[in-house]
Design an enzyme around this catalytic site. Structure first.
Site, PDB file in Angstrom:
ATOM      1  N   LYS A  95       0.853  -1.134  -0.379  1.00 29.47           N
ATOM      2  CA  LYS A  95      -0.123   0.460  -0.334  1.00 29.47           C
ATOM      3  C   LYS A  95       0.696   1.393  -0.303  1.00 29.47           C
ATOM      4  O   LYS A  95       1.564   1.211   1.135  1.00 29.47           O
ATOM      5  CB  LYS A  95      -0.472   0.233   1.101  1.00 29.47           C
ATOM      6  N   THR A 119      -8.629   9.851   8.525  1.00 27.78           N
ATOM      7  CA  THR A 119      -8.603   8.207   7.902  1.00 27.78           C
ATOM      8  C   THR A 119      -8.144   7.214   8.980  1.00 27.78           C
ATOM      9  O   THR A 119      -7.337   6.301   8.584  1.00 27.78           O
ATOM     10  CB  THR A 119      -7.201   8.611   6.755  1.00 27.78           C
ATOM     11  N   GLY A 146      -8.219   3.428  10.105  1.00 27.54           N
ATOM     12  CA  GLY A 146      -9.557   2.331  10.212  1.00 27.54           C
ATOM     13  C   GLY A 146      -9.274   2.251   9.054  1.00 27.54           C
ATOM     14  O   GLY A 146      -9.936   0.849   8.165  1.00 27.54           O
ATOM     15  N   THR A 147      -8.733   2.581   8.198  1.00 28.93           N
ATOM     16  CA  THR A 147      -8.016   2.806   6.558  1.00 28.93           C
ATOM     17  C   THR A 147      -7.569   0.851   6.314  1.00 28.93           C
ATOM     18  O   THR A 147      -7.734   0.229   5.235  1.00 28.93           O
ATOM     19  CB  THR A 147      -7.348   3.113   5.755  1.00 28.93           C
ATOM     20  N   GLY A 148      -6.395   0.304   6.768  1.00 31.36           N
ATOM     21  CA  GLY A 148      -5.910  -0.504   6.414  1.00 31.36           C
ATOM     22  C   GLY A 148      -6.323  -1.369   6.956  1.00 31.36           C
ATOM     23  O   GLY A 148      -6.876  -2.969   6.470  1.00 31.36           O
ATOM     24  N   CYS A 149      -7.368  -1.653   8.496  1.00 31.99           N
ATOM     25  CA  CYS A 149      -8.277  -2.144   8.600  1.00 31.99           C
ATOM     26  C   CYS A 149     -10.052  -3.113   7.219  1.00 31.99           C
ATOM     27  O   CYS A 149     -10.568  -4.149   7.284  1.00 31.99           O
ATOM     28  CB  CYS A 149      -9.561  -2.583   9.882  1.00 31.99           C
TER      29      CYS A 149
END
Length: 266
Positions: A177, A209, A211-214
């Site tokens: 990412k 932003t 929580g984007t990865g989860c």
């Protein structure tokens, strides 16, 4: 009238008391994408928009019991892992996933959005050596790439070598990412057989932003559970998380969450 169950996705992760990341984000994402979300809780965090004030791991036997309870009775079409916290929990989850028949998406969570550690330093090697070999897909950000491989990515051209270094540890696919690089939000999906797919989206001027990865990893797991091939699953998940970032809202005094329900409000 009989109603058939939707595809089932299991998240193995920590709780975010603020509701923006972790188990809470995973289950919101799964609901939004039409799958039945289930959970194995690994740790409880005291967390809000300002950061992580503390966390407490669950015993390995509690993690093992939750997993067996769900998988042996209900079954799964995909699994997603997030915060695993310690060497013991990483080893426990790796053992459980060794014979998992469903796709496994590993989000190698190292730190929170605020920079607070969520994985013990001594557990990084365990993630790399014990967990990644069981991953259908690993979804590291650039900080996690550096943790796992020692490679610091400063530009897009360095993302493929980083992906290859991760693939050498066993996952079938790696999604590097590139959201921390300047310019477009560009992610690279690389496969063990030389496949390469790029996914790009506009970068929104929105600091909320959390929580984007989860959310991205859970969205990919949801799409895989619905039967999508990996490139299509990543494309659909990228579109969903981009909309969630665009809709991110202020909450508390710090960094707010992405909007998991953005499709219902647009």
């Amino acid at each position: 009238m009989a109603v058939s169950a939707p595809p089932r996705v299991l998240t193995i992760a920590g709780s975010d008391s603020g509701g923006g990341a972790g188990i809470q984000a995973d289950l919101k994402t799964m609901l939004a994408l039409g799958v039945h979300g289930m959970s194995v809780l690994t740790a409880v965090t005291a967390q809000n928009s300002l950061g992580v004030q503390g966390y407490w791991e669950l015993p390995a036997e509690a993690v093992r019991a939750q997993y067996r309870s769900v998988v042996d009775d209900i079954g799964v079409q995909a699994v997603k892992t997030g915060m695993l916290a310690s060497v013991t929990l990483v080893e426990t989850v790796a053992e459980l996933l060794a014979d998992c028949p469903a796709p496994v998406v590993v989000d190698p969570v190292g730190v929170s959005k605020h920079g607070d550690p969520l994985l013990a330093a001594e557990a990084v090697a365990t993630v790399r050596d014990r967990l990644l070999p069981h991953a259908t897909l690993a979804t590291p950000n650039l900080h996690e790439v550096a943790q796992l491989t020692g490679i610091t990515v400063l530009e897009e051209g360095e993302m493929r070598p980083a992906a290859d270094a991760l693939l050498a540890h066993g996952p079938r696919w790696v999604l590097v990412k590139g959201g921390h690089l300047p310019g477009e939000a560009a992610d690279l999906l690389a496969g063990r057989d030389g496949e390469e797919y790029w996914f790009r989206s506009p970068r929104y001027d929105n600091r909320h932003t959390h929580g984007t990865g989860c959310t991205l990893a859970s969205a990919i797991a949801a799409e895989l559970a619905k039967g999508s091939p990996m490139p299509e699953a990543v494309a659909a998940a990228k579109e969903y998380v981009t909309g969630a970032i665009r809709g991110g809202f202020a909450l508390g005094a710090g960094i707010g969450p992405v909007d998991h329900g953005w499709r219902t409000r647009h």
